[in-house]
Scaffold this active site. Sequence first.
Site, PDB file in Angstrom:
ATOM      1  N   GLY A   1       0.851  -1.246   0.041  1.00  0.00           N
ATOM      2  CA  GLY A   1      -0.071  -0.089   0.180  1.00  0.00           C
ATOM      3  C   GLY A   1       0.916   1.320  -0.026  1.00  0.00           C
TER       4      GLY A   1
ATOM      5  N   GLY B   1      -0.254   4.393  -0.238  1.00  0.00           N
ATOM      6  CA  GLY B   1      -0.959   5.654  -0.062  1.00  0.00           C
ATOM      7  C   GLY B   1      -0.309   6.714   0.807  1.00  0.00           C
TER       8      GLY B   1
ATOM      9  N   GLY C   1       1.333   4.583   4.015  1.00  0.00           N
ATOM     10  CA  GLY C   1       2.349   3.764   3.402  1.00  0.00           C
ATOM     11  C   GLY C   1       3.668   4.434   2.881  1.00  0.00           C
TER      12      GLY C   1
ATOM     13  N   PRO D   1     -11.697   1.205   3.532  1.00  0.00           N
ATOM     14  CG  PRO D   1     -12.696   1.001   1.440  1.00  0.00           C
ATOM     15  CD  PRO D   1     -11.540   0.552   2.142  1.00  0.00           C
TER      16      PRO D   1
ATOM     17  CB  ALA E   1     -14.338   7.286  18.393  1.00  0.00           C
TER      18      ALA E   1
ATOM     19  CB  CYS F   1      -9.139   8.494   9.520  1.00  0.00           C
ATOM     20  SG  CYS F   1      -7.867   7.877   8.618  1.00  0.00           S
ATOM     21  CG  PHE F   2     -12.095  11.990  12.172  1.00  0.00           C
ATOM     22  CD1 PHE F   2     -10.946  11.264  12.821  1.00  0.00           C
ATOM     23  CD2 PHE F   2     -12.030  13.477  12.502  1.00  0.00           C
ATOM     24  CE1 PHE F   2      -9.919  11.560  13.576  1.00  0.00           C
ATOM     25  CE2 PHE F   2     -10.933  13.820  12.967  1.00  0.00           C
ATOM     26  CZ  PHE F   2      -9.770  13.170  13.771  1.00  0.00           C
TER      27      PHE F   2
ATOM     28  CE  LYS G   1      -5.198  18.475   8.523  1.00  0.00           C
ATOM     29  NZ  LYS G   1      -4.462  17.436   9.670  1.00  0.00           N
TER      30      LYS G   1
ATOM     31  NE  ARG H   1     -11.840  24.139   7.253  1.00  0.00           N
ATOM     32  CZ  ARG H   1     -11.587  23.101   7.605  1.00  0.00           C
ATOM     33  NH1 ARG H   1     -11.325  22.670   8.719  1.00  0.00           N
ATOM     34  NH2 ARG H   1     -11.828  22.062   6.472  1.00  0.00           N
TER      35      ARG H   1
HETATM   36  P1  NAD Z   1      -4.751   4.904   0.434  1.00  0.00           P
HETATM   37  O1  NAD Z   1      -6.160   4.603  -0.348  1.00  0.00           O
HETATM   38  O2  NAD Z   1      -3.895   6.431   0.387  1.00  0.00           O
HETATM   39  O3  NAD Z   1      -3.753   3.680   0.130  1.00  0.00           O
HETATM   40  C1  NAD Z   1      -3.879   2.556   0.264  1.00  0.00           C
HETATM   41  C2  NAD Z   1      -3.093   1.740  -0.982  1.00  0.00           C
HETATM   42  O4  NAD Z   1      -3.219   0.401  -0.836  1.00  0.00           O
HETATM   43  C3  NAD Z   1      -3.912   2.124  -2.249  1.00  0.00           C
HETATM   44  O5  NAD Z   1      -2.902   2.587  -3.092  1.00  0.00           O
HETATM   45  C4  NAD Z   1      -4.168   0.676  -2.921  1.00  0.00           C
HETATM   46  O6  NAD Z   1      -3.965   0.624  -4.358  1.00  0.00           O
HETATM   47  C5  NAD Z   1      -3.121  -0.115  -2.010  1.00  0.00           C
HETATM   48  N1  NAD Z   1      -3.597  -1.834  -2.165  1.00  0.00           N
HETATM   49  C6  NAD Z   1      -4.962  -2.039  -1.891  1.00  0.00           C
HETATM   50  N2  NAD Z   1      -4.923  -3.432  -1.835  1.00  0.00           N
HETATM   51  C7  NAD Z   1      -3.716  -3.766  -2.228  1.00  0.00           C
HETATM   52  C8  NAD Z   1      -2.925  -4.995  -2.622  1.00  0.00           C
HETATM   53  N3  NAD Z   1      -3.804  -6.018  -2.279  1.00  0.00           N
HETATM   54  N4  NAD Z   1      -1.688  -4.994  -3.160  1.00  0.00           N
HETATM   55  C9  NAD Z   1      -1.198  -3.769  -2.975  1.00  0.00           C
HETATM   56  N5  NAD Z   1      -1.471  -2.747  -2.969  1.00  0.00           N
HETATM   57  C10 NAD Z   1      -2.762  -2.610  -2.441  1.00  0.00           C
HETATM   58  O7  NAD Z   1      -5.242   4.576   1.995  1.00  0.00           O
HETATM   59  P2  NAD Z   1      -4.527   5.303   3.170  1.00  0.00           P
HETATM   60  O8  NAD Z   1      -5.121   6.766   3.505  1.00  0.00           O
HETATM   61  O9  NAD Z   1      -2.984   5.346   3.107  1.00  0.00           O
HETATM   62  O10 NAD Z   1      -4.909   4.487   4.457  1.00  0.00           O
HETATM   63  C11 NAD Z   1      -4.559   3.139   4.428  1.00  0.00           C
HETATM   64  C12 NAD Z   1      -4.853   2.695   6.003  1.00  0.00           C
HETATM   65  O11 NAD Z   1      -4.237   3.431   7.205  1.00  0.00           O
HETATM   66  C13 NAD Z   1      -6.320   2.781   6.319  1.00  0.00           C
HETATM   67  O12 NAD Z   1      -6.864   1.315   7.052  1.00  0.00           O
HETATM   68  C14 NAD Z   1      -6.295   3.787   6.979  1.00  0.00           C
HETATM   69  O13 NAD Z   1      -7.742   3.869   7.880  1.00  0.00           O
HETATM   70  C15 NAD Z   1      -5.342   3.907   7.987  1.00  0.00           C
HETATM   71  N6  NAD Z   1      -5.017   5.407   8.468  1.00  0.00           N
HETATM   72  C16 NAD Z   1      -4.994   6.483   7.420  1.00  0.00           C
HETATM   73  C17 NAD Z   1      -4.524   7.801   8.032  1.00  0.00           C
HETATM   74  C18 NAD Z   1      -4.525   8.866   6.986  1.00  0.00           C
HETATM   75  O14 NAD Z   1      -4.338   9.882   7.258  1.00  0.00           O
HETATM   76  N7  NAD Z   1      -4.908   8.812   5.623  1.00  0.00           N
HETATM   77  C19 NAD Z   1      -3.968   7.879   9.310  1.00  0.00           C
HETATM   78  C20 NAD Z   1      -3.884   6.719   9.958  1.00  0.00           C
HETATM   79  C21 NAD Z   1      -4.352   5.306   9.318  1.00  0.00           C
HETATM   80  C1  UDX Z   2      -7.031  11.900  11.738  1.00  0.00           C
HETATM   81  C2  UDX Z   2      -6.433  11.729  13.399  1.00  0.00           C
HETATM   82  O1  UDX Z   2      -6.082  12.899  13.694  1.00  0.00           O
HETATM   83  C3  UDX Z   2      -5.155  10.817  12.957  1.00  0.00           C
HETATM   84  O2  UDX Z   2      -4.555  10.669  14.397  1.00  0.00           O
HETATM   85  C4  UDX Z   2      -5.424   9.682  12.597  1.00  0.00           C
HETATM   86  O3  UDX Z   2      -4.158   8.857  12.270  1.00  0.00           O
HETATM   87  C5  UDX Z   2      -6.219   9.644  11.152  1.00  0.00           C
HETATM   88  O4  UDX Z   2      -7.255  10.538  11.150  1.00  0.00           O
HETATM   89  P1  UDX Z   2      -6.643  13.370   9.489  1.00  0.00           P
HETATM   90  O5  UDX Z   2      -8.052  12.940   9.291  1.00  0.00           O
HETATM   91  O6  UDX Z   2      -5.581  13.343   8.699  1.00  0.00           O
HETATM   92  O7  UDX Z   2      -6.151  12.741  11.179  1.00  0.00           O
HETATM   93  O8  UDX Z   2      -6.662  14.908  10.086  1.00  0.00           O
HETATM   94  P2  UDX Z   2      -7.280  15.583  11.287  1.00  0.00           P
HETATM   95  O9  UDX Z   2      -6.160  16.894  11.677  1.00  0.00           O
HETATM   96  O10 UDX Z   2      -7.526  14.781  12.397  1.00  0.00           O
HETATM   97  O11 UDX Z   2      -8.583  16.385  10.751  1.00  0.00           O
HETATM   98  C6  UDX Z   2      -9.825  15.769  10.628  1.00  0.00           C
HETATM   99  C7  UDX Z   2     -10.922  16.750  10.173  1.00  0.00           C
HETATM  100  O12 UDX Z   2     -11.167  17.308  11.391  1.00  0.00           O
HETATM  101  C8  UDX Z   2     -10.279  17.628   9.134  1.00  0.00           C
HETATM  102  O13 UDX Z   2     -11.269  18.113   8.156  1.00  0.00           O
HETATM  103  C9  UDX Z   2     -10.018  18.991  10.155  1.00  0.00           C
HETATM  104  O14 UDX Z   2     -10.455  20.243   9.341  1.00  0.00           O
HETATM  105  C10 UDX Z   2     -11.194  18.927  11.109  1.00  0.00           C
HETATM  106  N1  UDX Z   2     -10.640  19.535  12.351  1.00  0.00           N
HETATM  107  C11 UDX Z   2      -9.628  19.072  13.267  1.00  0.00           C
HETATM  108  C12 UDX Z   2     -11.549  20.574  12.824  1.00  0.00           C
HETATM  109  O15 UDX Z   2     -12.467  20.885  12.022  1.00  0.00           O
HETATM  110  N2  UDX Z   2     -11.303  21.351  14.009  1.00  0.00           N
HETATM  111  C13 UDX Z   2     -10.101  21.070  14.523  1.00  0.00           C
HETATM  112  O16 UDX Z   2      -9.992  21.731  15.562  1.00  0.00           O
HETATM  113  C14 UDX Z   2      -9.101  19.895  14.371  1.00  0.00           C
END
Ligand code: NAD
Ligand code: UDX
Length: 470
Positions: free
Chosen positions: A12, A14, A17, A96, A226, A277-278, A340, A445
Amino acid sequence: MSLKIKNICCIGAGYVGGPTMAVIARNCPKIQINIVDINEKKIKEWGNKDLNKLPVYEPGLDEYIKECRGNNLHFSSDVEKYISTADMIFLSVNTPTKTQGIGAGQASNLKWIEASARQISKYATGHTIVVEKSTLPVKTALTIKEILNGSNIDNDKTFQILSNPEFLSEGSAINDLEKPDRVLIGGENKEAIDSLINIYANWVPRERILTTDLWSSELSKLIANAFLAQRISSINSISALCEKTGADIKQVSLALGTDSRIGPKFLNAGPGFGGSCFKKDISNLIYICDHYGLYEVSKYWQKVIDINFWQSERISNLVVNKLFGNLSNKKISILGFAFKANTNDTRESPAIKICRNLLEEGANLKIYDPKVSKSQIDKDLGEFLPSNKNINSEYGNWIYCDLAEKTFEEADATLILTEWEEFKFLNWYDLALKMRRPSWVFDTRSIINLDLAKKAGLKIWSIGNGTLIK
Ligand code: NAD
Ligand code: UDX
């Protein structure tokens, strides 16, 4: 005892990763890291010489990629090959919300996790530590374990599973990864846990590395999100009360945040939380609670989502009301589309819903965001493009602008939806001259200089600011 990790594979490439592995690569130059993804386009983009064209925009990430790519950090779509050479595999694939079938709208779709586990089971060699980096429902490690061991008929491979959820926030990912509040590692096997601790210990102080059992680690991630989302829904609900009573949410937030038990962070009212995420993680929590018959608990968390939905609806409704209840053929400037600031990510961005509502009312939008591409906005609002022949003729349409100033031509209003730094310093005097009177600024904002905007003759609504409402 711990195993010396020499080769990491991250499945992954993304938002998690890419940055996570870049930070490990820079802090652990002796470890070879291969990030693999089935999305070949994305892998190609990670290899782009022009560092402005990486698939993920994160401040500072380009420097890490420049330093490590080709040395100990590599991107590939050859998933099988790099699974087979890894001592440790991170699962960073998307999880998702399910859109159909059992649990649609709430449960996490684990098909990408299952597919990855099956690939690991097939192609891994020797002993492999599998690390859950994705956010997963509690007890997923059990499923992964069953899949990994299930196809190991010859007993020639062994696996250990760890949970190591990622707490980075988009827009500040590099800083969050370099200086985490904590690193959480859940597992059953001390040797495997120590192997992962030894990687983080290269840059994270030991007292910040927490170890727990697997289920507590998996669950803590969902609950952290949460709690954070709940704080935003709480402050957003009070922003509406401020507007009714003449109080100012910024002053209320300041007063609350100085109580050390409450703390100052995450108290900014806004158009509602977005991001991948949220909503997903609370929905999943609700699904899990319902599964265990904890209906009162799930109802409690459902309210956090309900308020979030209501907040963006009330913003689009009030824009319509202030503009005489009619948006037909009106021009509205939209500043910011990302969920954001400091990211190019639009997943669950409140801008999508608010823009859709305004388009359905007949408004013509000019949209600008410093990092979101036109093609991404096409994906989010594509059905409103004039080229779509099926479009309802009463709907408005939108165009993309490459500069904030260009959105103001003949506009009746501007709507600030993302808190990008450049929007704090707009020249309201010049911009007001381009607009049609009466001209409105809707600051969701609460970032603009109110005095300057007022002096420029603009009518202003700013989130939670009851002092502006007569
Ligand atoms: P993303 O969609 O940006 O990236 C995921 C990637 O995985 C994609 O590019 C997809 O093509 C790849 N993928 C899926 N199945 C695959 C497979 N079988 N082999 C190889 N590649 C594969 O997602 P993300 O935002 O990086 O989130 C990944 C995970 O981390 C989720 O569970 C999410 O909830 C969690 N997470 C996200 C954030 C964030 O801020 N985005 C923060 C903390 C945790
Ligand atoms: C969140 C968590 O913060 C992070 O720990 C987790 O790993 C992934 O999910 P992210 O979604 O990337 O991170 O951004 P975050 O800064 O948490 O903001 C989430 C949303 O809340 C945004 O839309 C942001 O604009 C909003 N937000 C945040 C507010 O409206 N007010 C605030 O005070 C803070």
